[in-house]
Design a protein around this motif. Sequence first.
Motif, short mmCIF file in Angstrom:
data_model
loop_
_atom_site.label_atom_id
_atom_site.label_comp_id
_atom_site.label_asym_id
_atom_site.label_seq_id
_atom_site.Cartn_x
_atom_site.Cartn_y
_atom_site.Cartn_z
N LYS A 1 0.83 -1.21 0.00
CA LYS A 1 0.00 0.00 0.00
C LYS A 1 0.87 1.26 0.00
N THR A 2 1.94 1.25 0.79
CA THR A 2 2.83 2.40 0.83
C THR A 2 3.54 2.59 -0.51
N LEU A 3 4.03 1.48 -1.11
CA LEU A 3 4.71 1.57 -2.39
C LEU A 3 3.76 1.99 -3.50
N SER A 4 2.50 1.57 -3.42
CA SER A 4 1.53 1.96 -4.44
C SER A 4 1.28 3.46 -4.42
N ASN A 5 1.19 4.03 -3.23
CA ASN A 5 0.99 5.48 -3.13
C ASN A 5 2.21 6.23 -3.66
N TYR A 6 3.40 5.71 -3.39
CA TYR A 6 4.61 6.38 -3.86
C TYR A 6 4.79 6.22 -5.36
N SER A 7 4.44 5.03 -5.91
CA SER A 7 4.65 4.79 -7.34
C SER A 7 3.74 5.64 -8.21
N HIS A 8 2.56 6.01 -7.71
CA HIS A 8 1.68 6.88 -8.49
C HIS A 8 2.27 8.27 -8.63
N GLN A 9 3.08 8.69 -7.68
CA GLN A 9 3.70 10.02 -7.74
C GLN A 9 5.06 9.99 -8.44
N HIS A 10 5.79 8.89 -8.34
CA HIS A 10 7.13 8.77 -8.95
C HIS A 10 7.18 7.45 -9.75
N ILE A 11 6.43 7.39 -10.82
CA ILE A 11 6.29 6.13 -11.55
C ILE A 11 7.58 5.75 -12.29
N VAL A 12 8.31 6.73 -12.81
CA VAL A 12 9.52 6.42 -13.58
C VAL A 12 10.60 5.85 -12.66
N ARG A 13 10.78 6.49 -11.49
CA ARG A 13 11.80 6.00 -10.57
C ARG A 13 11.46 4.62 -10.03
N THR A 14 10.20 4.43 -9.67
CA THR A 14 9.78 3.12 -9.14
C THR A 14 9.92 2.03 -10.19
N LEU A 15 9.54 2.34 -11.43
CA LEU A 15 9.65 1.35 -12.49
C LEU A 15 11.12 1.00 -12.78
N THR A 16 11.99 2.00 -12.75
CA THR A 16 13.42 1.75 -13.00
C THR A 16 14.01 0.84 -11.92
N VAL A 17 13.71 1.13 -10.67
CA VAL A 17 14.23 0.31 -9.57
C VAL A 17 13.66 -1.10 -9.64
N GLN A 18 12.38 -1.22 -9.98
CA GLN A 18 11.75 -2.54 -10.09
C GLN A 18 12.42 -3.38 -11.18
N ILE A 19 12.71 -2.77 -12.32
CA ILE A 19 13.34 -3.50 -13.42
C ILE A 19 14.77 -3.90 -13.06
N LEU A 20 15.53 -2.99 -12.44
CA LEU A 20 16.90 -3.31 -12.04
C LEU A 20 16.93 -4.44 -11.02
N LEU A 21 16.06 -4.34 -10.03
CA LEU A 21 16.03 -5.36 -8.98
C LEU A 21 15.57 -6.71 -9.52
N GLY A 22 14.55 -6.72 -10.38
CA GLY A 22 14.05 -7.97 -10.94
C GLY A 22 15.07 -8.64 -11.85
N THR A 23 15.76 -7.85 -12.66
CA THR A 23 16.81 -8.41 -13.53
C THR A 23 17.94 -9.01 -12.71
N TRP A 24 18.34 -8.33 -11.65
CA TRP A 24 19.43 -8.82 -10.80
C TRP A 24 19.04 -10.11 -10.08
N ILE A 25 17.80 -10.17 -9.61
CA ILE A 25 17.33 -11.38 -8.92
C ILE A 25 17.30 -12.58 -9.87
N GLN A 26 16.80 -12.37 -11.08
CA GLN A 26 16.74 -13.47 -12.05
C GLN A 26 18.14 -13.89 -12.52
N THR A 27 19.03 -12.94 -12.66
CA THR A 27 20.36 -13.26 -13.17
C THR A 27 21.14 -14.13 -12.20
N PHE A 28 21.04 -13.83 -10.91
CA PHE A 28 21.86 -14.53 -9.92
C PHE A 28 21.05 -15.47 -9.04
N MET A 29 19.85 -15.85 -9.51
CA MET A 29 19.05 -16.92 -8.88
C MET A 29 18.77 -16.63 -7.41
#
Length: 333
Positions: free
Chosen positions: A115-143
């Motif tokens: 709920k907290t992240l949803s409220n923040y992502s509506h205001q800063h969608i580009v930053r949240t999306l960038t961090v989400q993509i970086l974190l998800g790629t890193w998690i998948q790459t190194f299992m």
Amino acid sequence: MEEGDSDIEVEIPILSRKPSTSALKPITLENIEEGASNVVSSDQDDELGKKYELEKNRDDDLELRRDLIHVAIILIISGAVVSLNLLGMLFAIPGLKSHLSRKIFTLEEIQKLAKTLSNYSHQHIVRTLTVQILLGTWIQTFMIPGATILNMLAGNNFGMKMGLAATMFYNTMGSIFLYLISRSVGRRLVKRYMNDRMESFKLLVQTRTAGITTINLIIYMTSLRIFPFTPNWFLNVALATLEIPLIVFIPSLIIGLLPYNYLAVRAGIILQDLSSVKIVNTSTSVQLGAVAALGLTLPSIIRRFRSCMVKESQPTVDYYWMQVRKAGQRDEK
């Protein structure tokens, strides 16, 4: 005999086998030195063979350490980049510290954090999306565990369309990076620590995919990825080790990840209404298992159907016998 005849003596040659001078050599000081030199040379060959094996094992250990160092460097550098971006975003979210506790992976804490992240992502969608993509790629790459929660947060933060596109992008990129790392510097690591599992998987793939086309191979690999009990990271590593080409790997990856990511994003949208994460896991496993069962049996069905068609198209013994009878009737006429 007559008296005038003289006695004739006939000498019968006695065939005797003389000892070979090459086989029986006189015992001399030179022969003793020659035999000793032969024994010494054989011992030297054994020692050279042992030294070669030791040097080969030493070279393999050095190459294995070098590969470990390369993987560690990639992990540390990429992890530092992801951590800086993640911490920078987390410290900028107001009231986030109250939700960060030791029980962060419980459903109640995840719902509060979402709920907290949803409220923040509506205001800063580009930053949240960038961090989400970086974190998800890193998690998948190194299992690294946590992909399910991250996919659910993507649905919670960005909705169905953008959340599904984001999860598909970083899961696909992470899997491709893991494939490339395993194919370049991870071969020795897989051979050292996963050799038994890799050999059994190689035998399974060879027996099931022998003589099928590229499309059927893509279908089979997609079904393996959809099957809920097959780890995604293992398929990425195994297919790279078996040298499955990217033209087969990428389509099977995209199609195989789509159902799971869709269900995870959909669960993230209704995250506030969930009573247990097990409900999501159970329904996901049942649905994906049904789709995987169909895909796993489809190549075998196609292969058997083709073999039956080939057998039916080939001339039989009865066909040739009928031709002989027709030829005989023509000759009688």
